[in-house]
Design a protein around this motif. Structure first.
Motif, mmCIF file in Angstrom:
data_model
loop_
_atom_site.group_PDB
_atom_site.id
_atom_site.type_symbol
_atom_site.label_atom_id
_atom_site.label_comp_id
_atom_site.label_asym_id
_atom_site.label_seq_id
_atom_site.Cartn_x
_atom_site.Cartn_y
_atom_site.Cartn_z
ATOM 1 N N GLY A 1 0.826 -1.202 0.000
ATOM 2 C CA GLY A 1 0.000 0.000 0.000
ATOM 3 C C GLY A 1 0.858 1.248 0.000
ATOM 4 O O GLY A 1 2.083 1.183 -0.096
ATOM 5 N N HIS A 2 0.172 2.374 0.116
ATOM 6 C CA HIS A 2 0.856 3.658 -0.031
ATOM 7 C C HIS A 2 0.455 4.643 1.066
ATOM 8 O O HIS A 2 0.442 5.852 0.852
ATOM 9 N N CYS A 3 0.103 4.124 2.240
ATOM 10 C CA CYS A 3 -0.131 5.018 3.370
ATOM 11 C C CYS A 3 1.180 5.690 3.758
ATOM 12 O O CYS A 3 2.268 5.180 3.475
ATOM 13 N N ASP A 4 1.061 6.833 4.407
ATOM 14 C CA ASP A 4 2.234 7.629 4.753
ATOM 15 C C ASP A 4 2.787 7.180 6.104
ATOM 16 O O ASP A 4 2.088 7.295 7.125
ATOM 17 N N PHE B 1 -10.415 11.784 3.637
ATOM 18 C CA PHE B 1 -11.244 11.042 2.687
ATOM 19 C C PHE B 1 -11.108 11.470 1.223
ATOM 20 O O PHE B 1 -11.410 10.680 0.335
ATOM 21 N N VAL B 2 -10.685 12.695 0.952
ATOM 22 C CA VAL B 2 -10.768 13.200 -0.419
ATOM 23 C C VAL B 2 -9.392 13.331 -1.061
ATOM 24 O O VAL B 2 -9.082 12.657 -2.054
ATOM 25 N N THR B 3 -8.547 14.170 -0.514
ATOM 26 C CA THR B 3 -7.299 14.500 -1.215
ATOM 27 C C THR B 3 -6.302 13.353 -1.333
ATOM 28 O O THR B 3 -5.516 13.338 -2.290
ATOM 29 N N PRO B 4 -6.280 12.346 -0.423
ATOM 30 C CA PRO B 4 -5.302 11.273 -0.619
ATOM 31 C C PRO B 4 -5.806 10.139 -1.500
ATOM 32 O O PRO B 4 -5.025 9.265 -1.874
ATOM 33 N N ASP C 1 -4.732 -4.163 -0.209
ATOM 34 C CA ASP C 1 -5.638 -3.040 -0.474
ATOM 35 C C ASP C 1 -5.026 -1.941 -1.324
ATOM 36 O O ASP C 1 -5.749 -1.123 -1.887
ATOM 37 N N ASP C 2 -3.683 -1.862 -1.389
ATOM 38 C CA ASP C 2 -3.016 -0.903 -2.277
ATOM 39 C C ASP C 2 -3.590 0.502 -2.157
ATOM 40 O O ASP C 2 -3.884 1.160 -3.152
ATOM 41 N N THR C 3 -3.752 0.989 -0.921
ATOM 42 C CA THR C 3 -4.457 2.252 -0.742
ATOM 43 C C THR C 3 -3.597 3.335 -0.120
ATOM 44 O O THR C 3 -2.621 3.063 0.584
ATOM 45 N N ARG C 4 -4.002 4.585 -0.395
ATOM 46 C CA ARG C 4 -3.463 5.757 0.279
ATOM 47 C C ARG C 4 -4.454 6.302 1.304
ATOM 48 O O ARG C 4 -4.139 7.237 2.029
ATOM 49 N N ALA C 5 -5.662 5.764 1.300
ATOM 50 C CA ALA C 5 -6.749 6.266 2.150
ATOM 51 C C ALA C 5 -6.897 5.333 3.353
ATOM 52 O O ALA C 5 -7.467 4.244 3.247
ATOM 53 N N PHE C 6 -6.400 5.763 4.495
ATOM 54 C CA PHE C 6 -6.262 4.887 5.656
ATOM 55 C C PHE C 6 -7.582 4.259 6.088
ATOM 56 O O PHE C 6 -7.656 3.049 6.357
ATOM 57 N N CYS C 7 -8.648 5.060 6.149
ATOM 58 C CA CYS C 7 -9.917 4.540 6.665
ATOM 59 C C CYS C 7 -10.570 3.526 5.737
ATOM 60 O O CYS C 7 -11.492 2.822 6.141
ATOM 61 N N SER C 8 -10.095 3.442 4.503
ATOM 62 C CA SER C 8 -10.682 2.469 3.591
ATOM 63 C C SER C 8 -10.081 1.081 3.758
ATOM 64 O O SER C 8 -10.592 0.118 3.182
ATOM 65 N N ILE C 9 -9.021 0.936 4.548
ATOM 66 C CA ILE C 9 -8.370 -0.375 4.676
ATOM 67 C C ILE C 9 -9.329 -1.437 5.198
ATOM 68 O O ILE C 9 -9.515 -2.487 4.558
ATOM 69 N N PRO C 10 -9.986 -1.234 6.366
ATOM 70 C CA PRO C 10 -10.915 -2.284 6.811
ATOM 71 C C PRO C 10 -12.077 -2.484 5.861
ATOM 72 O O PRO C 10 -12.560 -3.607 5.693
ATOM 73 N N ALA C 11 -12.518 -1.422 5.191
ATOM 74 C CA ALA C 11 -13.626 -1.546 4.241
ATOM 75 C C ALA C 11 -13.233 -2.418 3.062
ATOM 76 O O ALA C 11 -14.002 -3.284 2.621
#
Length: 468
Positions: free
Chosen positions: A37-40, A57-60, A413-423
């Motif tokens: 993933g790409h979380c900071d 929720f929006v910019t990352p 999950d390959d995400t930058r949006a932290f709160c979307s990980i469990p989702a």
């Protein structure tokens, strides 16, 4: 009334739904393994509150802002930073209101599922976001983010994340990972070695990057031998900071295995700035094979993310830079492209190469047969654009009959949006439970095996593939 249906993504048939529900219940609360993933990492190193709802929720999240951009919303109005430092919207409440005005664009999409899951299960909302309640949403989230239990480390623990891997370039000093390691927090945040900036002759500043690469490693990166040694040095540095994997974002899966004198000559052309587009592609291909050989040496899992036309919009790339939602799927060949590398290392039993693609047409024709034969190959999960309910289901349907479950690598999950990980992990678990229920109902799997496989797909394959 909850925002999310408790039976979402389960089969329509009552009997199948009941079994899918039971399978899902057996894995629902297992810890999350997020190996790519790409979380900071700075979030967890400093553990400061997330600034505001818009920056959470929006910019990352390029899944979110690319949809708004597709409907004519300006990146500047969404507060996406410009590479020239030019003015963009600075008021997070205005950005949030603009997001709420367009929330209907996410109806029926994976992002819609992820957002509603986060709104309900992280922040307690039971009513959908609308223009009318946008300020109430904003105020509640903003107030909540000020609480200690909503700081990054606390949310990491509440999400039951067992391990989260970030992705850093070869020139990164890994200061935030070092700070995490030296802290008294027990959360496991590890890095991943991504050398694109010093492997791709078409990467901006490639020659300057190599000079910096030499400074960091103390190696002469103007020579082929020194350059390869520098990679080994940096890979060891990344391993010291937790890395178990490398990541390679190449436009194609092309590999080469040139004689070393020819590889050295190609490298000399690359650093002179005189190589053609074809030669640049050949050099990237050679470096995939070199990286695979290094993985044989040091045991790091190798990820190849191919099949993406990256930064497709020249205008967006010029104004806002890389990774701004304009990576577009393209046709991708694997059978011929990987053969040089596979001839070199494909039969190595202790090597793990994970193949990702955005070209679904290759799943059944190329990827599953390759992974079903070569010991070194495993299939990465359905990736960006296909890490959705339908995408994951198609992936299972197309690949399982040829390479089985054990030649795949679970989910990431390959995400930058932290709160979307469990989702995102919840979606994957529900889809896998539904697929396993269908196999049981059609007589292809016993219930006992289905329950065993549910756990294997959720945790065991990820741990094995990424050596966690």
């Amino acid at each position: 009334m909850p925002l999310t249906d408790p039976d979402r993504l389960f089969p329509y048939d009552d009997a199948l739904r009941g079994l899918a529900r039971a399978l899902y219940s057996s894995i629902q609360t297992l810890p999350i393994l997020s190996p790519h993933g790409h979380c900071d990492p700075q979030w967890f190193a400093q553990n400061k509150r997330f600034p505001n709802p818009a920056e959470l929720f929006v910019t990352p999240d390029h899944y979110v802002f690319r949809m708004l951009v597709s409907q004519g919303v300006s990146m500047d109005d969404l507060g996406i930073p410009r590479i020239d430092g030019g003015p963009v919207e600075q008021d997070p409440r205005k950005i949030w209101q603009l997001f709420a005005k367009h929330i209907h664009l996410f109806h029926g999409t994976p992002s819609g599922l992820w957002l509603n899951h986060s709104f309900e299960h992280v922040f307690g909302f039971l009513e959908p976001l609308t223009v009318e309640n946008a300020d109430d949403y904003y105020d509640h989230i903003d107030t909540t983010l000020a609480m200690d239990e909503f700081r990054p480390r606390a949310m990491f623990d509440r999400f039951k994340i067992d391990c989260l891997a970030t992705t850093e370039g070869a020139l990164d000093d890994l200061r935030w990972h070092k700070q995490i390691i030296q802290s008294d927090w027990s959360g496991r945040v590890i890095t991943t070695y991504r050398p694109d900036a010093v492997v791709d002759p078409e990467f901006e500043g490639f020659v300057d990057n190599l000079a910096r690469f030499g400074e960091l490693t103390g190696e002469n990166t103007a020579t082929w031998d020194g350059y390869l040694t520098a990679h080994r040095v940096r890979r060891a540095f990344f391993r010291d900071h937790g890395a178990t994997a490398t990541d390679h974002g190449h436009p194609t899966a092309r590999t080469e295995d040139l004689p070393q004198d020819e590889a050295a000559a190609l490298f000399a052309k690359a650093i002179s700035g005189r190589c053609t587009l074809a030669e640049a592609d050949a050099f990237r291909g050679q470096m995939l094979t070199e990286m695979a050989r290094m993985s044989v040496e040091d045991g790091m899992t190798m990820q190849i993310h191919a099949g993406s036309s990256r930064n497709h919009s020249a205008r967006v790339f010029a104004s806002h830079g890389r990774d701004k939602g304009f990576d577009i799927p393209r046709r991708c060949d694997f059978v011929d492209a990987l053969k040089p590398m596979l001839d070199a290392v494909g039969m190595e039993p202790d090597l793990t190469i994970l193949l990702f693609t955005l070209d679904e047409t290759t799943y059944g024709r190329e990827l599953a047969p390759l992974a079903g034969a070569y010991p070194a190959l495993k299939l990465g999960p359905a990736w960006w654009f296909f890490d959705s309910a339908e995408g994951i289901k198609r992936y299972r349907q197309i690949t399982t009959e040829t390479c089985g479950f054990y030649n795949t690598a679970g989910f990431n999950d390959d995400t930058r949006a932290f709160c979307s990980i469990p989702a995102r992990h919840d979606v994957s678990r529900r889809v896998d439970a539904s697929y396993l229920a269908e196999l049981v109902a059609s007589g292809r799997l016993t219930e006992d095996d289905a329950f065993d496989l549910a756990k294997v797909l959720t945790t065991d394959l990820v741990k094995s593939a990424y050596k966690l």
